[in-house]
Design a protein around this motif. Sequence first.
Motif, PDB file in Angstrom:
ATOM      1  N   GLU A 146      -0.240  15.603 -58.987  1.00  0.00           N
ATOM      2  CA  GLU A 146      -1.608  15.674 -58.465  1.00  0.00           C
ATOM      3  C   GLU A 146      -1.671  15.393 -56.974  1.00  0.00           C
ATOM      4  OE1 GLU A 146      -0.808  14.084 -61.371  1.00  0.00           O
ATOM      5  OE2 GLU A 146      -1.720  15.618 -62.656  1.00  0.00           O
ATOM      6  N   ILE A 147      -0.802  14.525 -56.477  1.00  0.00           N
ATOM      7  CA  ILE A 147      -0.880  14.115 -55.078  1.00  0.00           C
ATOM      8  C   ILE A 147       0.000  14.949 -54.162  1.00  0.00           C
ATOM      9  CG2 ILE A 147      -1.416  11.753 -55.768  1.00  0.00           C
ATOM     10  CD1 ILE A 147       1.420  10.975 -54.863  1.00  0.00           C
ATOM     11  N   ILE A 148       0.884  15.738 -54.704  1.00  0.00           N
ATOM     12  CA  ILE A 148       1.922  16.356 -53.887  1.00  0.00           C
ATOM     13  C   ILE A 148       1.370  17.313 -52.847  1.00  0.00           C
ATOM     14  CG2 ILE A 148       2.445  18.368 -55.345  1.00  0.00           C
ATOM     15  CD1 ILE A 148       5.452  17.450 -54.918  1.00  0.00           C
ATOM     16  N   THR A 149       0.225  17.921 -53.116  1.00  0.00           N
ATOM     17  CA  THR A 149      -0.326  18.880 -52.152  1.00  0.00           C
ATOM     18  C   THR A 149      -0.826  18.194 -50.891  1.00  0.00           C
ATOM     19  OG1 THR A 149      -2.465  18.780 -53.239  1.00  0.00           O
ATOM     20  CG2 THR A 149      -0.986  20.544 -53.921  1.00  0.00           C
ATOM     21  N   GLY A 150      -1.047  16.899 -50.933  1.00  0.00           N
ATOM     22  CA  GLY A 150      -1.582  16.204 -49.778  1.00  0.00           C
ATOM     23  C   GLY A 150      -0.583  15.309 -49.074  1.00  0.00           C
ATOM     24  N   LEU A 151       0.666  15.346 -49.465  1.00  0.00           N
ATOM     25  CA  LEU A 151       1.663  14.451 -48.876  1.00  0.00           C
ATOM     26  C   LEU A 151       2.032  14.883 -47.460  1.00  0.00           C
ATOM     27  CD1 LEU A 151       4.048  13.913 -51.911  1.00  0.00           C
ATOM     28  CD2 LEU A 151       2.221  12.420 -51.076  1.00  0.00           C
ATOM     29  N   ASN A 152       2.239  13.886 -46.606  1.00  0.00           N
ATOM     30  CA  ASN A 152       2.626  14.168 -45.229  1.00  0.00           C
ATOM     31  C   ASN A 152       4.104  14.488 -45.100  1.00  0.00           C
ATOM     32  OD1 ASN A 152       0.037  13.763 -44.136  1.00  0.00           O
ATOM     33  ND2 ASN A 152       0.357  11.550 -44.137  1.00  0.00           N
ATOM     34  N   GLU A 153       4.906  13.941 -45.982  1.00  0.00           N
ATOM     35  CA  GLU A 153       6.339  14.216 -45.934  1.00  0.00           C
ATOM     36  C   GLU A 153       6.578  15.535 -46.665  1.00  0.00           C
ATOM     37  OE1 GLU A 153       8.357   9.805 -45.602  1.00  0.00           O
ATOM     38  OE2 GLU A 153       8.204  10.745 -47.572  1.00  0.00           O
ATOM     39  N   ARG A 154       6.716  16.602 -45.918  1.00  0.00           N
ATOM     40  CA  ARG A 154       6.947  17.914 -46.497  1.00  0.00           C
ATOM     41  C   ARG A 154       7.753  18.752 -45.522  1.00  0.00           C
ATOM     42  NH1 ARG A 154       1.207  18.089 -45.533  1.00  0.00           N
ATOM     43  NH2 ARG A 154       0.682  19.457 -43.799  1.00  0.00           N
ATOM     44  N   GLY A 155       8.349  19.829 -46.050  1.00  0.00           N
ATOM     45  CA  GLY A 155       9.132  20.705 -45.210  1.00  0.00           C
ATOM     46  C   GLY A 155       8.277  21.771 -44.553  1.00  0.00           C
ATOM     47  N   GLN A 156       8.954  22.729 -43.928  1.00  0.00           N
ATOM     48  CA  GLN A 156       8.268  23.793 -43.208  1.00  0.00           C
ATOM     49  C   GLN A 156       7.840  24.930 -44.120  1.00  0.00           C
ATOM     50  OE1 GLN A 156       7.464  23.661 -39.835  1.00  0.00           O
ATOM     51  NE2 GLN A 156       8.089  21.553 -40.210  1.00  0.00           N
ATOM     52  N   GLU A 165      11.402   7.240 -43.023  1.00  0.00           N
ATOM     53  CA  GLU A 165      10.868   8.593 -43.107  1.00  0.00           C
ATOM     54  C   GLU A 165      11.943   9.540 -43.605  1.00  0.00           C
ATOM     55  OE1 GLU A 165       9.092   9.914 -39.509  1.00  0.00           O
ATOM     56  OE2 GLU A 165       8.779  11.948 -40.211  1.00  0.00           O
ATOM     57  N   VAL A 166      11.531  10.502 -44.392  1.00  0.00           N
ATOM     58  CA  VAL A 166      12.463  11.491 -44.911  1.00  0.00           C
ATOM     59  C   VAL A 166      12.169  12.846 -44.280  1.00  0.00           C
ATOM     60  CG1 VAL A 166      11.020  12.092 -46.905  1.00  0.00           C
ATOM     61  CG2 VAL A 166      13.491  12.465 -47.008  1.00  0.00           C
ATOM     62  N   GLN A 167      13.201  13.588 -43.972  1.00  0.00           N
ATOM     63  CA  GLN A 167      13.065  14.953 -43.481  1.00  0.00           C
ATOM     64  C   GLN A 167      13.457  15.917 -44.602  1.00  0.00           C
ATOM     65  OE1 GLN A 167      15.037  12.648 -41.362  1.00  0.00           O
ATOM     66  NE2 GLN A 167      12.981  12.114 -40.694  1.00  0.00           N
ATOM     67  N   LEU A 168      12.661  16.956 -44.756  1.00  0.00           N
ATOM     68  CA  LEU A 168      12.868  17.908 -45.842  1.00  0.00           C
ATOM     69  C   LEU A 168      13.005  19.322 -45.271  1.00  0.00           C
ATOM     70  CD1 LEU A 168      10.058  16.500 -48.148  1.00  0.00           C
ATOM     71  CD2 LEU A 168      12.508  16.090 -48.398  1.00  0.00           C
ATOM     72  N   ALA A 169      13.946  20.087 -45.806  1.00  0.00           N
ATOM     73  CA  ALA A 169      14.172  21.448 -45.330  1.00  0.00           C
ATOM     74  C   ALA A 169      14.391  22.369 -46.516  1.00  0.00           C
ATOM     75  CB  ALA A 169      15.371  21.498 -44.388  1.00  0.00           C
ATOM     76  N   GLU A 170      13.513  23.362 -46.642  1.00  0.00           N
ATOM     77  CA  GLU A 170      13.595  24.285 -47.766  1.00  0.00           C
ATOM     78  C   GLU A 170      14.420  25.525 -47.400  1.00  0.00           C
ATOM     79  OE1 GLU A 170       9.231  22.765 -47.653  1.00  0.00           O
ATOM     80  OE2 GLU A 170      10.720  23.537 -46.233  1.00  0.00           O
ATOM     81  N   SER A 171      14.980  26.146 -48.422  1.00  0.00           N
ATOM     82  CA  SER A 171      15.660  27.430 -48.271  1.00  0.00           C
ATOM     83  C   SER A 171      15.634  28.145 -49.611  1.00  0.00           C
ATOM     84  CB  SER A 171      17.099  27.249 -47.789  1.00  0.00           C
ATOM     85  OG  SER A 171      17.848  26.522 -48.738  1.00  0.00           O
ATOM     86  N   GLY A 172      15.950  29.441 -49.575  1.00  0.00           N
ATOM     87  CA  GLY A 172      16.097  30.179 -50.825  1.00  0.00           C
ATOM     88  C   GLY A 172      14.970  31.125 -51.165  1.00  0.00           C
ATOM     89  N   GLY A 173      13.937  31.180 -50.334  1.00  0.00           N
ATOM     90  CA  GLY A 173      12.855  32.117 -50.618  1.00  0.00           C
ATOM     91  C   GLY A 173      13.292  33.547 -50.381  1.00  0.00           C
ATOM     92  N   GLY A 174      12.394  34.477 -50.665  1.00  0.00           N
ATOM     93  CA  GLY A 174      12.710  35.882 -50.454  1.00  0.00           C
ATOM     94  C   GLY A 174      11.736  36.766 -51.190  1.00  0.00           C
ATOM     95  N   SER A 175      12.119  38.027 -51.325  1.00  0.00           N
ATOM     96  CA  SER A 175      11.274  39.015 -52.004  1.00  0.00           C
ATOM     97  C   SER A 175      11.979  39.516 -53.254  1.00  0.00           C
ATOM     98  CB  SER A 175      10.996  40.185 -51.064  1.00  0.00           C
ATOM     99  OG  SER A 175      10.274  39.771 -49.928  1.00  0.00           O
ATOM    100  N   VAL A 176      11.253  39.557 -54.352  1.00  0.00           N
ATOM    101  CA  VAL A 176      11.799  40.049 -55.606  1.00  0.00           C
ATOM    102  C   VAL A 176      10.744  40.873 -56.316  1.00  0.00           C
ATOM    103  CG1 VAL A 176      13.401  38.142 -55.936  1.00  0.00           C
ATOM    104  CG2 VAL A 176      11.104  37.986 -56.874  1.00  0.00           C
ATOM    105  N   GLN A 177      11.189  41.646 -57.285  1.00  0.00           N
ATOM    106  CA  GLN A 177      10.248  42.369 -58.127  1.00  0.00           C
ATOM    107  C   GLN A 177       9.823  41.480 -59.291  1.00  0.00           C
ATOM    108  OE1 GLN A 177      12.221  46.104 -59.111  1.00  0.00           O
ATOM    109  NE2 GLN A 177      11.076  47.102 -57.466  1.00  0.00           N
ATOM    110  N   ALA A 178       8.686  41.816 -59.870  1.00  0.00           N
ATOM    111  CA  ALA A 178       8.185  41.071 -61.020  1.00  0.00           C
ATOM    112  C   ALA A 178       9.262  41.005 -62.104  1.00  0.00           C
ATOM    113  CB  ALA A 178       6.923  41.724 -61.563  1.00  0.00           C
ATOM    114  N   GLY A 179       9.393  39.822 -62.686  1.00  0.00           N
ATOM    115  CA  GLY A 179      10.409  39.613 -63.694  1.00  0.00           C
ATOM    116  C   GLY A 179      11.702  39.048 -63.143  1.00  0.00           C
TER     117      GLY A 179
END
Length: 126
Positions: A108-118, A1-15
């Motif tokens: 095509e399958i990525i939206t249904g994968l069980n191995e995903r981050g938070q 099993e793989v564990q995944l952890a995302e980072s780097g999101g935030g708020s920006v203006q268009a462009g």
Amino acid sequence: EVQLAESGGGSVQAGGSLRLSCVASGSTYRSCMGWFRQAPGKPREGVAAIDGEEVDRTRYADSVKGRFTISLDNAKKIVYLQMDSLQPEDTGMYYCAADAMGWPTCLEIITGLNERGQGSQVTVSS
């Protein structure tokens, strides 16, 4: 099993630009790795995918082609999503996901994968 952890999101203006990172740990070999997003009231959308064996193989949703770039650093076990020219319609929660087998249907399958981050929130204002 793989564990995944995302980072780097935030708020920006268009462009503007953001870069998301997804660190993988555990049993990390995956032929299908990528990102999908979900906005309130909308279905999940596969955004970008990369072949873990052949990192030059990438696929993108039509909505992000030419603006987003996915890359994989196998040594560091990190998947990146560089997002440029962001628009308000790009707003949503972005998830990193992976599958041991799945290329070339990864996008095509990525939206249904069980191995995903938070997930990591991306908000683009006009």
